[in-house]
Write a protein that holds these residues in place. Structure first.
Motif, PDB file in Angstrom:
ATOM      1  N   PHE A  72       0.820  -1.210   0.000  1.00 46.40           N
ATOM      2  CA  PHE A  72       0.000   0.000   0.000  1.00 46.40           C
ATOM      3  C   PHE A  72       0.862   1.272   0.000  1.00 46.40           C
ATOM      4  CE2 PHE A  72      -4.566  -0.909   0.385  1.00 46.40           C
ATOM      5  CZ  PHE A  72      -4.497  -2.298   0.303  1.00 46.40           C
ATOM      6  N   GLY A  73       2.166   1.096  -0.101  1.00 45.02           N
ATOM      7  CA  GLY A  73       3.063   2.260  -0.190  1.00 45.02           C
ATOM      8  C   GLY A  73       3.334   2.915   1.156  1.00 45.02           C
ATOM      9  N   LYS A  94     -11.326   9.191   1.805  1.00 43.20           N
ATOM     10  CA  LYS A  94     -12.672   9.751   1.917  1.00 43.20           C
ATOM     11  C   LYS A  94     -13.207   9.601   3.341  1.00 43.20           C
ATOM     12  CE  LYS A  94     -15.790   9.337  -1.427  1.00 43.20           C
ATOM     13  NZ  LYS A  94     -16.510   8.653  -2.533  1.00 43.20           N
ATOM     14  N   VAL A  95     -13.037   8.384   3.896  1.00 46.26           N
ATOM     15  CA  VAL A  95     -13.506   8.147   5.266  1.00 46.26           C
ATOM     16  C   VAL A  95     -12.798   9.091   6.241  1.00 46.26           C
ATOM     17  CG1 VAL A  95     -13.595   6.445   7.145  1.00 46.26           C
ATOM     18  CG2 VAL A  95     -14.098   5.741   4.810  1.00 46.26           C
ATOM     19  N   LEU A  96     -11.536   9.390   5.943  1.00 43.44           N
ATOM     20  CA  LEU A  96     -10.771  10.272   6.835  1.00 43.44           C
ATOM     21  C   LEU A  96     -11.062  11.756   6.562  1.00 43.44           C
ATOM     22  CD1 LEU A  96      -7.372   8.309   6.829  1.00 43.44           C
ATOM     23  CD2 LEU A  96      -8.942   8.562   8.767  1.00 43.44           C
ATOM     24  N   GLY A  97     -12.071  12.019   5.745  1.00 43.69           N
ATOM     25  CA  GLY A  97     -12.533  13.396   5.535  1.00 43.69           C
ATOM     26  C   GLY A  97     -11.631  14.242   4.653  1.00 43.69           C
ATOM     27  N   GLN A  98     -10.765  13.591   3.861  1.00 49.86           N
ATOM     28  CA  GLN A  98      -9.752  14.361   3.115  1.00 49.86           C
ATOM     29  C   GLN A  98     -10.222  14.842   1.741  1.00 49.86           C
ATOM     30  OE1 GLN A  98      -6.783  15.121   4.893  1.00 49.86           O
ATOM     31  NE2 GLN A  98      -8.149  14.228   6.435  1.00 49.86           N
ATOM     32  N   GLN A  99     -11.405  14.391   1.323  1.00 50.10           N
ATOM     33  CA  GLN A  99     -11.987  14.810   0.045  1.00 50.10           C
ATOM     34  C   GLN A  99     -11.019  14.721  -1.133  1.00 50.10           C
ATOM     35  OE1 GLN A  99     -13.592  18.704   1.076  1.00 50.10           O
ATOM     36  NE2 GLN A  99     -15.449  17.706   1.758  1.00 50.10           N
ATOM     37  N   PRO A 100     -10.544  13.505  -1.431  1.00 47.57           N
ATOM     38  CA  PRO A 100      -9.654  13.384  -2.585  1.00 47.57           C
ATOM     39  C   PRO A 100     -10.400  13.717  -3.880  1.00 47.57           C
ATOM     40  CG  PRO A 100     -10.340  11.209  -1.783  1.00 47.57           C
ATOM     41  CD  PRO A 100     -10.853  12.218  -0.793  1.00 47.57           C
ATOM     42  N   ALA A 148      -5.740   6.266  -9.781  1.00 50.33           N
ATOM     43  CA  ALA A 148      -4.341   6.694 -10.023  1.00 50.33           C
ATOM     44  C   ALA A 148      -3.399   5.734  -9.308  1.00 50.33           C
ATOM     45  CB  ALA A 148      -4.161   8.115  -9.507  1.00 50.33           C
ATOM     46  N   PRO A 149      -2.124   5.681  -9.739  1.00 49.06           N
ATOM     47  CA  PRO A 149      -1.163   4.823  -9.036  1.00 49.06           C
ATOM     48  C   PRO A 149      -1.003   5.244  -7.576  1.00 49.06           C
ATOM     49  CG  PRO A 149      -0.215   5.733 -11.075  1.00 49.06           C
ATOM     50  CD  PRO A 149      -1.532   6.406 -10.869  1.00 49.06           C
ATOM     51  N   ILE A 150      -0.633   4.274  -6.716  1.00 52.47           N
ATOM     52  CA  ILE A 150      -0.602   4.582  -5.280  1.00 52.47           C
ATOM     53  C   ILE A 150       0.349   5.731  -4.944  1.00 52.47           C
ATOM     54  CG2 ILE A 150      -1.417   2.388  -4.330  1.00 52.47           C
ATOM     55  CD1 ILE A 150       1.456   1.598  -3.805  1.00 52.47           C
ATOM     56  N   ASP A 151       1.449   5.851  -5.669  1.00 50.62           N
ATOM     57  CA  ASP A 151       2.389   6.933  -5.350  1.00 50.62           C
ATOM     58  C   ASP A 151       1.723   8.297  -5.550  1.00 50.62           C
ATOM     59  OD1 ASP A 151       4.287   5.156  -4.692  1.00 50.62           O
ATOM     60  OD2 ASP A 151       5.512   5.396  -6.514  1.00 50.62           O
ATOM     61  N   ASN A 152       0.935   8.408  -6.615  1.00 50.46           N
ATOM     62  CA  ASN A 152       0.245   9.685  -6.862  1.00 50.46           C
ATOM     63  C   ASN A 152      -0.777   9.963  -5.766  1.00 50.46           C
ATOM     64  OD1 ASN A 152       1.657   9.212  -9.152  1.00 50.46           O
ATOM     65  ND2 ASN A 152       0.013   9.774 -10.573  1.00 50.46           N
ATOM     66  N   ILE A 153      -1.496   8.901  -5.395  1.00 48.21           N
ATOM     67  CA  ILE A 153      -2.519   9.087  -4.346  1.00 48.21           C
ATOM     68  C   ILE A 153      -1.841   9.527  -3.046  1.00 48.21           C
ATOM     69  CG2 ILE A 153      -4.281   7.919  -2.951  1.00 48.21           C
ATOM     70  CD1 ILE A 153      -4.920   6.168  -5.330  1.00 48.21           C
ATOM     71  N   LEU A 154      -0.741   8.848  -2.715  1.00 46.66           N
ATOM     72  CA  LEU A 154      -0.079   9.177  -1.441  1.00 46.66           C
ATOM     73  C   LEU A 154       0.567  10.566  -1.490  1.00 46.66           C
ATOM     74  CD1 LEU A 154       1.373   5.697  -0.426  1.00 46.66           C
ATOM     75  CD2 LEU A 154      -0.544   6.909   0.627  1.00 46.66           C
ATOM     76  N   ILE A 182      -0.367  13.336   1.205  1.00 45.16           N
ATOM     77  CA  ILE A 182       0.591  13.961   2.136  1.00 45.16           C
ATOM     78  C   ILE A 182       0.486  15.489   2.002  1.00 45.16           C
ATOM     79  CG2 ILE A 182       3.050  14.321   2.654  1.00 45.16           C
ATOM     80  CD1 ILE A 182       3.484  11.360   1.670  1.00 45.16           C
ATOM     81  N   GLU A 183       0.496  15.930   0.782  1.00 47.09           N
ATOM     82  CA  GLU A 183       0.447  17.362   0.517  1.00 47.09           C
ATOM     83  C   GLU A 183      -0.807  18.020   1.114  1.00 47.09           C
ATOM     84  OE1 GLU A 183       2.253  18.613  -2.697  1.00 47.09           O
ATOM     85  OE2 GLU A 183       1.510  20.671  -2.448  1.00 47.09           O
TER      86      GLU A 183
END
Ligand code: GLU
Length: 311
Positions: A83-84, A269-275, A282-288, A292-293
Motif C-alpha cells: 500500500f506504499g 474519503k472516510v478520513l474526511g480528506q476529500q480526494p 491513479a497509481p498509489i504513489d500519486n494518491i499518497l 501527504i500534501e
C-alpha cells in the motif's frame, strides 16, 4: 523470536527529509491480516507523520501469543509495503522486550505503585465489576498465581484529543486498579505501549477511537514513570451494521493487495480528506503524494465510528 520476512532494507525504507521532532507510529497486533479498519489507522498515522516531515515507525505488538496467527506479522508488513506505507527504521517486536517490561514493573512494585492480586474475574464481577483494590492490603496473604495491578486514584485525568476534543476520566471508578502483568505472566498492552512509546520517543499518536478510553491509563502510567506525554489523535473506527468494530472476530475481510489504489482512495474519503475524483484509479504513489500534501488532521471527522455501509 524468528522473523522470517525482512523487507529489503530493515533500517529504513527511504531517506525522508526529517525536519521536526515529530515521531509517529503504527502499532498493529498480529492477530490477523490488515483489514480496511486497520488501514485507516495506518494511513492516518503515516500521513500525519509525513505531512509534519516526521519519522514514522511500525511496532509489532506481539504480546499475546494465544491470540496471534502465525505469519500475520509478516503479512501485515508486506501489506503495508504493497500500500506504499513505507516505515522508517527497524520494526520493533514487543516479544523481544519482555525484560524491559519486567524491569519497569519491578520499579513500580518497589515504589509501591503496583501490587500482586489473586482475584479471579468471577470474584471481581461479584464485587461489582470494577476492581476495588481488594488485594492491596492482602499482599502477605497471597499465594498461587497472581496478576500485577497498578494502583489508581480518583483524580481526573484530562487531555485534549486532537480530533475528539477534550477528554476526562477518573480511573478508580472507570476501570479501578488495572492489570499490568496478567496471571499467565503475559505483559498487559497498557504497560507495554507506554514503555515502548517512551523508549521510541513517540511524540504523536494517531490511532483508532477504540483506544480513546485507554489513553487516561496510559497518561497516568507516563506520569508515574516520569515520561514525556505524546499528543493523541483518535480517528473514527470502522464498524459493521451491528456497531461492532471490524476485526478478525467480526470476520473483517483482509485487504486485497492487488488493488491498493481503490482502498487508499476510499480510506482518504472516510478520513474526511476529500480526494479529487481525478485521483480515483491513479497509481498509489500519486494518491499518497496528493494525500501527504493535502493532509489535514482537522478534516478527520470527530466521530467515534463510521459504518461500513457509509462508504
Ligand atoms: N496494538 C493495538 C491494536 O492493534 C494498537 C495499539 C496502539 O495504537 O496504541 O489495536
Amino acid at each position: 523470536m524468528v522473523i522470517s520476512y525482512k523487507p529489503a532494507n530493515t533500517e529504513a525504507h527511504q531517506t525522508w527529509p526529517v525536519r521536526t521532532a515529530y515521531k509517529g507510529r503504527f502499532a498493529p497486533s498480529p492477530t490477523g491480516p490488515l483489514h480496511f479498519g486497520s488501514l485507516l489507522a495506518a494511513l492516518a498515522s503515516f500521513l500525519d507523520a509525513r505531512k509534519n516531515q516526521g519519522i514514522w515507525l511500525v511496532r509489532m505488538e506481539d504480546l499475546d501469543p494465544p491470540r496471534e496467527i502465525p505469519g500475520a506479522a509478516d503479512q501485515i508488513l508486506r501489506t503495508l509495503e504493497q500500500f506504499g506505507l513505507l516505515w522508517d527504521q527497524q520494526v520493533i517486536y514487543q516479544s523481544d522486550r519482555y525484560q524491559t517490561y519486567q524491569a519497569i514493573i519491578d520499579q513500580l512494585l518497589k515504589a509501591g505503585h503496583a501490587y500482586y492480586c489473586s482475584c479471579s474475574r468471577q470474584m471481581i464481577a461479584q464485587r461489582g465489576g470494577v476492581y476495588d483494590g481488594y488485594c492491596r492490603s492482602r499482599q502477605s496473604h497471597l499465594h498461587g498465581i497472581t496478576a500485577i495491578r497498578l494502583k489508581t486514584d480518583n483524580c481526573a485525568i484530562t487531555f485534549k484529543d486532537q480530533i475528539q476534543g477534550p477528554q476526562r476520566q477518573q480511573l478508580s471508578p472507570y476501570c479501578g486498579d488495572f492489570v499490568i502483568r496478567r496471571k499467565d505472566k503475559l505483559y498487559a498492552y497498557q504497560l507495554a505501549v507506554v514503555c515502548d512509546d517512551a523508549a521510541q520517543g513517540i511524540s504523536h499518536i494517531v490511532r483508532g477511537s477504540d483506544l480513546l478510553d485507554s489513553t487516561p491509563r496510559q497518561l497516568y502510567l507516563q506520569q508515574l514513570l516520569g515520561y514525556q506525554q505524546p499528543c493523541y489523535a483518535h480517528i473514527p473506527i470502522m464498524v459493521n451494521s451491528q456497531g461492532q468494530k471490524l476485526s478478525k472476530q467480526t470476520f473483517a475481510t483482509a485487504l486485497d493487495p492487488l488493488h491498493p489504489e481503490k482502498k487508499l482512495y476510499q480510506a482518504l474519503k472516510v478520513l474526511g480528506q476529500q480526494p479529487p475524483t481525478a485521483l480515483q484509479g491513479a497509481p498509489i504513489d500519486n494518491i499518497l503524494d496528493w494525500a501527504i500534501e493535502n493532509w489535514s488532521l482537522g478534516a478527520v471527522p470527530s466521530r467515534l465510528t463510521v459504518e461500513q455501509q457509509e462508504i
